[in-house]
Design a protein around this motif. Structure first.
Motif, mmCIF file in Angstrom:
data_model
loop_
_atom_site.group_PDB
_atom_site.id
_atom_site.type_symbol
_atom_site.label_atom_id
_atom_site.label_comp_id
_atom_site.label_asym_id
_atom_site.label_seq_id
_atom_site.Cartn_x
_atom_site.Cartn_y
_atom_site.Cartn_z
ATOM 1 N N ALA A 1 15.389 10.559 -18.394
ATOM 2 C CA ALA A 1 16.323 9.747 -17.617
ATOM 3 C C ALA A 1 15.745 9.294 -16.279
ATOM 4 N N ASP A 2 14.825 10.040 -15.731
ATOM 5 C CA ASP A 2 14.341 9.723 -14.389
ATOM 6 C C ASP A 2 12.915 9.194 -14.391
ATOM 7 N N LEU A 3 11.995 9.988 -14.924
ATOM 8 C CA LEU A 3 10.594 9.567 -14.876
ATOM 9 C C LEU A 3 10.325 8.374 -15.778
ATOM 10 N N HIS B 1 0.830 -1.209 0.000
ATOM 11 C CA HIS B 1 0.000 0.000 0.000
ATOM 12 C C HIS B 1 0.867 1.262 0.000
ATOM 13 N N LEU B 2 1.971 1.224 0.749
ATOM 14 C CA LEU B 2 2.880 2.372 0.736
ATOM 15 C C LEU B 2 3.511 2.533 -0.640
ATOM 16 N N LEU B 3 3.821 1.415 -1.310
ATOM 17 C CA LEU B 3 4.375 1.483 -2.654
ATOM 18 C C LEU B 3 3.370 2.097 -3.624
ATOM 19 N N MET B 4 2.090 1.782 -3.462
ATOM 20 C CA MET B 4 1.070 2.369 -4.331
ATOM 21 C C MET B 4 1.024 3.884 -4.172
ATOM 22 N N VAL B 5 1.235 4.365 -2.944
ATOM 23 C CA VAL B 5 1.257 5.814 -2.718
ATOM 24 C C VAL B 5 2.416 6.455 -3.462
ATOM 25 N N PHE B 6 3.598 5.823 -3.405
ATOM 26 C CA PHE B 6 4.760 6.364 -4.110
ATOM 27 C C PHE B 6 4.542 6.335 -5.619
ATOM 28 N N TYR C 1 12.500 0.526 -5.378
ATOM 29 C CA TYR C 1 12.251 1.328 -4.185
ATOM 30 C C TYR C 1 13.255 2.482 -4.084
ATOM 31 N N SER C 2 14.543 2.167 -4.349
ATOM 32 C CA SER C 2 15.552 3.224 -4.243
ATOM 33 C C SER C 2 15.336 4.315 -5.288
ATOM 34 N N ALA C 3 14.877 3.924 -6.498
ATOM 35 C CA ALA C 3 14.596 4.924 -7.530
ATOM 36 C C ALA C 3 13.436 5.830 -7.110
ATOM 37 N N LEU C 4 12.396 5.238 -6.487
ATOM 38 C CA LEU C 4 11.273 6.055 -6.011
ATOM 39 C C LEU C 4 11.702 6.972 -4.872
ATOM 40 N N ASN C 5 12.591 6.489 -4.002
ATOM 41 C CA ASN C 5 13.100 7.344 -2.927
ATOM 42 C C ASN C 5 13.936 8.495 -3.484
ATOM 43 N N SER C 6 14.776 8.185 -4.485
ATOM 44 C CA SER C 6 15.612 9.235 -5.079
ATOM 45 C C SER C 6 14.774 10.286 -5.789
ATOM 46 N N LEU C 7 13.626 9.870 -6.297
ATOM 47 C CA LEU C 7 12.772 10.810 -7.016
ATOM 48 C C LEU C 7 12.307 11.949 -6.110
#
Length: 716
Positions: free
Chosen positions: A121-123, A21-26, A181-187
């Motif tokens: 490169a990111d999105l 569920h937290l991943l869905m929020v990200f 997960y790390s890519a979403l955190n870096s975003l």
């Protein structure tokens, strides 16, 4: 810069429903950010397209920057620095749009390049990794299903191949999840610089190529603002570099520590890890067998966990768990089970409910830990196989079959205002046969009173008080008054009028009942502590919900571990509860403990009650001395109020109260000691209405001097 919300890489392998569920929020945040960035890119492209549309395009960009505040990003607060910075940029763009034009090449280098880089490169990388994560999840699920379906009689080679395939798929899933997960955190860091750099380049281009914008963009405050933003962007880059290095090291460390978790069944060359048989709670995925039509069975993978003496289950798509088995029942036992087509199976049986749940773990260690954990919970509750019960948990009448996840409210919780008392350990002094009152119905909300009222109802509340005038001059003109914001948690009947351990036990009892029955609603009130009594006032309408005369508050205490919880015990002499004895036409007093949560510390409220009690008793002493200036009582030391002394207790310390009653202000019927000097406050011969009347008659059970309040007392 404040800490950012992030996905915990340590939870990637477990892939629990909460992590999903937290991943869905990200993911939702990334999609909205991509949409926002795309719109911003389109605005910048309009500026490049033609000089004739420069003014309109710049205005559109300014509007788009202001729109960031109303996007409602799940991970972005409304008053964030980025939001205020973008709003400040938009104000400068409004001034620039009317006087400047932009060279396409300059904008291509300073404005379009950062946006294109961020988008491509990111999105786009986030979108690609999302697809890879979905594929890895499906492959892992398929490999796990093939492994779990492996029969016991299958060849060892086939089992090893299935186990190795599962390990490879699990490792692939884990690695993909870690990088995703790390890519979403870096975003979350990149957005704070990539969205600012294009606008920063735009302003620098204006200052360099268009002298006519000198007055608009070269003011001192603009220069200071740009310098601060540039320094902030550099700081974000530095933090991102540091965070990236930490993330790489953390990923390597997690992979090393998780190497033994990839294989469902540990290989021969892996060190043996014995099961932990001392666990008091357990959570994890298990295969659950369910019956279908006729003799067919179905195995489903669910997330099981223990909570409050119950075994709960939850699928990945559910937001709340559901009850599988009540471990408080008699005869609950977990033991290994034999299955012809499955390994590592065990069953949990309940002789009382005649129910058996068959589950399958991934390996032998997990199975033994689950069996030990459940038996430990049952043993703590009092049931041991082939032995008499040492203690027994009370059954939960009307218990809910679901337990809400933290932060989520049950849709039916507001309708549960009264539930049966629920306890895990019997406590002396608690009346477990009476229900717990969770709801407080204020005046004007409607709803029935809990007991018959003896007067037209002015208040309807869980304390069972009859209607009286809402305006009380004694309360309003009290010598001492303090107000606190509190939330009503519940109240229940108790057998004694005092005891710190009994108040603590009542708080635990009510909090446990709220958790088990999914009661989340709390009524907020303003608690007014005065030298006349305690009032609970509705903050919306400023009307009195309930009030207690100070002499009827027999004990108060704060929770020893949670400094925001407190409870106090009140007396109700008009009790009509079950078991109340009636002697000489007067009912036996009953006692109720009311529990509250406060915004401040509970010690502040306890100190206020103590101070109010001291002032009220001092007023009695002063009034007594004023009536008998030559009395020998002046030579005797006055009683000393301790931290837990009540007004009634202090009055009982006056040894000669009955002997000197004729020297004190007495009501016309000779039964009450008056605290007021005015004749208008005298009660009628039949009904004492003053909130400051002290009863001198025989109340029974050693209550030589008791206090009579103006309002009816409470009963939970």
């Amino acid at each position: 810069m404040p800490d950012l919300e992030r996905l915990h890489l340590e939870d990637a392998l477990e892939d629990s429903p909460q992590t999903r569920h937290l991943l869905m929020v990200f993911e939702k945040d990334a999609m909205q950010l991509k949409k926002f960035t795309t719109n911003m890119h389109n605005c910048c492209q309009r500026i490049m397209s033609a000089q004739n549309e420069l003014c309109a395009a710049t205005q559109s960009l300014a509007q788009q920057l202001r729109a960031y505040e109303i996007q409602k990003f799940p991970l972005e607060s409304e008053d964030s620095i980025l939001t205020s910075t973008l709003k400040q940029f938009s104000s400068y763009l409004d001034d620039i749009s009317s006087i400047q034009q932009v060279l396409a090449q300059q904008y291509s280098e300073s404005m379009m390049y950062p946006l294109n880089k961020f988008l491509q490169a990111d999105l786009e990388e986030i979108s690609t990794m999302h697809e890879m994560f979905q594929m890895a999840t499906q492959e892992h699920e398929q490999a796990l299903m093939r492994y779990m379906k492996m029969p016991r009689k299958k060849e060892d080679k086939t089992k090893m191949e299935a186990n190795e395939e599962l390990a490879n798929m699990r490792k692939k899933f884990h690695q993909t999840a870690l990088h995703y997960y790390s890519a979403l955190n870096s975003l979350q860091y990149k957005r704070k610089c990539q969205l600012l750099e294009p606008v920063l380049g735009f302003l620098h281009a204006q200052r360099a190529f268009y002298p006519m914008g000198q007055d608009a963009v070269c003011k001192p405050e603009v220069e200071d603002f740009l310098a601060n933003i540039a320094a902030s962007v550099q700081g974000v880059h530095s933090e991102l570099a540091t965070e990236t290095q930490k993330t790489v090291e953390l990923i390597d460390n997690i992979e090393q520590q998780s190497s033994h978790l990839y294989h469902a069944e540990p290989p021969i060359d892996m060190p043996f890890i014995p099961p932990n048989t001392s666990l008091a709670q357990k959570a994890g995925y298990l295969m659950c067998r369910s019956r279908q039509a006729l003799l067919a069975t179905k195995w489903e993978r669910l997330y099981f966990f223990t909570q409050g003496g119950n075994l709960m289950s939850q699928s990945k798509d559910e937001v709340a768990g559901k009850l599988v088995l009540d471990l408080n029942e008699d005869g609950v036992l977990a033991e290994p089970a034999d299955s012809e087509d499955r390994r590592f199976t065990f069953q949990i049986s309940s002789t009382a409910g005649k129910k058996t749940v068959v589950l399958q773990a991934e390996n032998l260690r997990e199975r033994d830990e689950w069996i030990a954990s459940i038996n430990n919970i049952v043993r703590d509750g009092g049931y041991v196989k082939d032995k008499p019960q040492a203690k027994k948990k009370e059954s939960v009448g009307g218990a809910s079959n679901s337990s809400a996840s933290p932060g989520l409210q049950s849709p039916t919780s507001e309708s549960r205002s009264v539930v049966p008392s629920t306890t895990t350990t019997p406590v002396e002094g608690l009346n477990l046969d009476t229900p717990i009152q969770f709801d407080m119905v204020s005046h004007g909300e409607g709803g029935p009173s809990l007991t018959p009222l003896t007067a037209p109802p002015k208040r309807i509340n869980p304390f069972d008080q009859s209607g009286t005038d809402l305006v009380d001059t004694a309360f309003d003109n009290a010598a001492f008054s303090q107000k606190f914001t509190v939330r009503f948690l519940g109240s229940m009947e108790v057998k004694k009028d005092r005891g710190e351990q009994m108040v603590h036990a009542t708080i635990r009892q009510i909090m446990a009942a709220r958790a088990i029955h999914n009661v989340f609603k709390m009524t907020e009130s303003t608690m007014s502590v005065t030298s006349e009594g305690i009032r609970l006032i509705d903050p919306a309408t400023n009307t009195v919900r309930v009030e207690f005369a100070l002499q009827d508050v027999s004990f108060w205490a704060a929770h020893p571990e949670n400094n925001r919880l407190l409870g106090f015990i009140t007396r109700n002499r008009t009790s009509n509860s079950v078991g109340a004895k009636v002697e000489s036409g007067s009912p036996t007093p009953s006692f109720a403990c009311h529990v509250f949560e406060t915004n401040s510390t509970s010690e502040d409220i306890c100190q206020a009650i103590k101070q109010a009690t001291t002032i009220a008793f001092q007023a009695i002493m002063n009034r007594k001395k004023g009536q008998n200036p030559q009395s020998a009582q002046e030579n005797k030391p006055a009683p000393v109020l301790s931290d837990k002394s009540t007004l009634l207790e202090a009055i009982n310390q006056l040894d000669d109260l009955d002997d000197s009653a004729e020297d004190l202000p007495i009501s016309p019927d000779g039964r009450f000691l008056l605290l007021s000097n005015t004749e208008s406050d005298l009660p009628s011969p039949t009904t004492p209405t003053s909130p400051a009347a002290i009863a001198l008659g025989d109340q029974g059970d050693g209550a030589e001097a008791t206090a009579e309040g103006g309002d009816s007392e409470s009963e939970a």
